[in-house]
Design an enzyme around this catalytic site. Structure first.
Site, short mmCIF file in Angstrom:
data_model
loop_
_atom_site.label_atom_id
_atom_site.label_comp_id
_atom_site.label_asym_id
_atom_site.label_seq_id
_atom_site.Cartn_x
_atom_site.Cartn_y
_atom_site.Cartn_z
N HIS A 121 0.53 -1.86 -0.03
CA HIS A 121 0.30 -0.04 -0.38
C HIS A 121 1.04 0.74 -0.03
CE1 HIS A 121 -3.00 3.23 1.69
NE2 HIS A 121 -3.79 2.15 1.68
N ASP A 198 2.66 -4.77 8.23
CA ASP A 198 2.09 -3.89 8.02
C ASP A 198 0.62 -4.94 8.39
OD1 ASP A 198 -0.88 -2.38 6.86
OD2 ASP A 198 0.33 -1.73 5.04
N GLN A 201 -4.38 -5.29 7.73
CA GLN A 201 -5.80 -6.34 6.57
C GLN A 201 -5.43 -7.69 7.45
OE1 GLN A 201 -7.94 -5.56 4.37
NE2 GLN A 201 -7.40 -3.50 3.94
N LYS A 224 -11.09 -0.24 10.11
CA LYS A 224 -10.91 -1.24 9.27
C LYS A 224 -10.93 -2.82 10.15
CE LYS A 224 -7.36 -0.07 6.68
NZ LYS A 224 -8.21 -0.08 4.97
N CYS A 361 -4.59 2.74 -3.62
CA CYS A 361 -3.44 3.00 -3.27
C CYS A 361 -2.28 2.06 -3.38
CB CYS A 361 -3.55 3.41 -1.89
SG CYS A 361 -4.64 4.44 -1.30
C1 PLP Z 1 -2.88 -2.09 4.08
C2 PLP Z 1 -2.53 -1.56 4.31
N1 PLP Z 1 -1.75 -0.49 4.76
C3 PLP Z 1 -2.05 0.57 4.91
C4 PLP Z 1 -2.85 1.28 4.93
C5 PLP Z 1 -3.60 2.40 5.19
O1 PLP Z 1 -4.72 2.53 5.91
P1 PLP Z 1 -4.53 3.75 7.39
O2 PLP Z 1 -5.48 4.67 5.86
O3 PLP Z 1 -6.36 3.42 7.94
O4 PLP Z 1 -3.93 4.75 7.95
C6 PLP Z 1 -4.74 0.30 4.38
C7 PLP Z 1 -6.11 1.13 4.03
O5 PLP Z 1 -6.65 0.65 3.44
C8 PLP Z 1 -4.00 -0.97 3.82
O6 PLP Z 1 -4.75 -1.81 3.23
#
Ligand code: PLP
Length: 403
Positions: A121, A198, A201, A224, A361
């Site tokens: 991401h 990270d 998910q 999430k 993203c």
């Molecule tokens: C794998 C992953 N990392 C990071 C993020 C970023 O999360 P946030 O926008 O809640 O900080 C997301 C959000 O879609 C994500 O799916």
């Protein structure tokens, strides 16, 4: 379509924002909120609201206890050694930026290398680019296997003692691929590198345990995980938090302040400048209670069954390409030849099916898949086989409309 083989979770009644007949398939972007989370947030504002960490009056002392109880809840949920290892941040994005700024920004030097993967991401790419540019470090990118997992054999071959940090998605937000986090940690540690996972998910769809994963940093966002927006978590090994300077200055993060010299509070307070998202922490506590009351293993089995149903049904459509591995966790990305994913999303919306369409993203991943965008269906505890059936009917309509 094959018979329903889901692990028979049906919690849609817990979610007041999901009307009957609406298939919400965008949980990977953000999860809907169950009534117990909404109730916890409402209660915090309408009967027990006060600030934390400062008040001498009872209400504030009680709120402080509730806020710190939320931290302990997160620690036990993650299998952390202590609540002091839990830093409340705005979300995964802020957690990664905090590590990039305070740990990488002070521990790495020019010529050091950072290892990412092709499927990250943007929030697990851009903060590292920013710090790398500032200190003169380099970024290397792990390729994916043919079935769209991070290639850990390539990682073992590519990693060198110059690599000081590895940052990888535990579960891909586009492909649903699950990383073998423990093996990735072993490979990182074999050259003395630290590893950040990270967990955005993974946390909503599988059990995670810091000791078992043996990673060094872990981040996730509450929204999430059926919790509120505006709050997330950075977990880090205590010895790493200890060497990290504060990321922001302000109230709460200090030990003492004078114009001559300011000293900082120990972690985690050092990283929580300003009045925190008090009610967000209480909402996150309720969200963890909620998923634990169902059981992460049951949630994982349920979503895996929905993914299998979806992939089996969609694989019958000739013009449709499925991305990601067969055993992806709760997330299915696809494209249809000659149809822009936005058109897929719009036609599905007419059929009361909400999916995400776009680059998610993850533009470098899109480039490696050879597409600009995909459509993505992602599942949560409220989805059932009926939602998959609605999705498949909607996609059949898309293919009829576009011939
Ligand atoms: C794998 C992953 N990392 C990071 C993020 C970023 O999360 P946030 O926008 O809640 O900080 C997301 C959000 O879609 C994500 O799916």
């Amino acid at each position: 379509m094959t018979e329903t083989r889901t692990a028979a979770l049906d919690h849609v009644a817990d979610f007041p924002a999901i009307p009957a007949g609406w298939a919400y398939l965008d949980t990977a972007a953000t999860a809907q909120k169950p009534q117990p989370v909404i109730d916890a947030i409402t209660r915090a504002y309408d009967s027990s609201y006060a600030t934390v960490h400062r008040g001498v009056y009872q209400r504030s002392a009680d709120m402080t206890l509730a806020y710190e109880a939320a931290r302990r809840k997160v620690a036990s949920f993650l299998g952390a050694g202590s609540a002091d290892e839990i830093v409340f941040v705005r979300g995964a994005t802020e957690g990664i930026n905090l590590v990039a700024h305070s740990w990488a920004g002070t521990q790495l030097k020019a010529g050091d290398r950072i290892l990412l993967s092709q499927l990250e991401h943007h929030s697990n790419i851009v903060p590292w680019q920013m710090v790398a540019e500032r200190i003169g470090a380099h970024i290397d990118v792990l390729p994916l296997t043919a079935d769209h997992r991070i290639d850990l054999d390539a990682m073992a071959a590519m990693i060198t003692p110059q690599h000081k940090l590895v940052a990888l998605a535990h579960v891909s937000n586009v492909l649903g691929s699950v990383l073998d986090g423990k093996r990735a940690a072993e490979i990182a540690h074999s050259v003395g590198a630290k590893i950040l996972l990270d967990g955005c998910q993974s946390v909503p769809r599988m059990r995670v345990d810091m000791a078992a994963l043996d990673c060094d940093f872990f981040v996730f966002s509450a929204h999430k995980l059926y919790g509120p927006t505006g709050i997330g978590v950075l977990w880090a090994r205590p010895e790493l938090l200890d060497v990290m300077p504060p990321y922001q200055g302000g109230g709460s993060m200090i030990d003492s302040v004078s114009f001559e010299r300011t000293t900082y509070a120990p972690p985690p307070g050092r990283f929580e400048a300003g009045t925190p998202h008090i009610v967000g922490a209480l909402g996150l506590h309720a969200a963890i209670d909620y998923v634990e009351s169902i059981g992460l293993d049951r949630i994982h089995a349920h979503e895996t069954a929905l993914v299998t149903m979806t992939r089996e049904a969609l694989s019958q459509i000739n013009s449709l390409t499925l991305f990601g591995p067969e055993d992806s966790a709760g997330i299915v990305s696809f494209s249809i030849q000659g149809v822009h994913p936005h058109d897929i999303g719009t036609i599905l919306d007419e059929a009361k099916v909400a999916v995400r369409a776009g680059h998610h993203c993850a533009q470098p991943l899109m480039a490696s898949l050879g597409v600009d965008a995909t459509a993505r269906a992602s599942f949560g505890v409220y989805n059932t086989a009926a939602d998959v059936e609605a999705l498949v009917r909607g996609i059949e309509r898309v293919t009829r409309i576009f011939g």
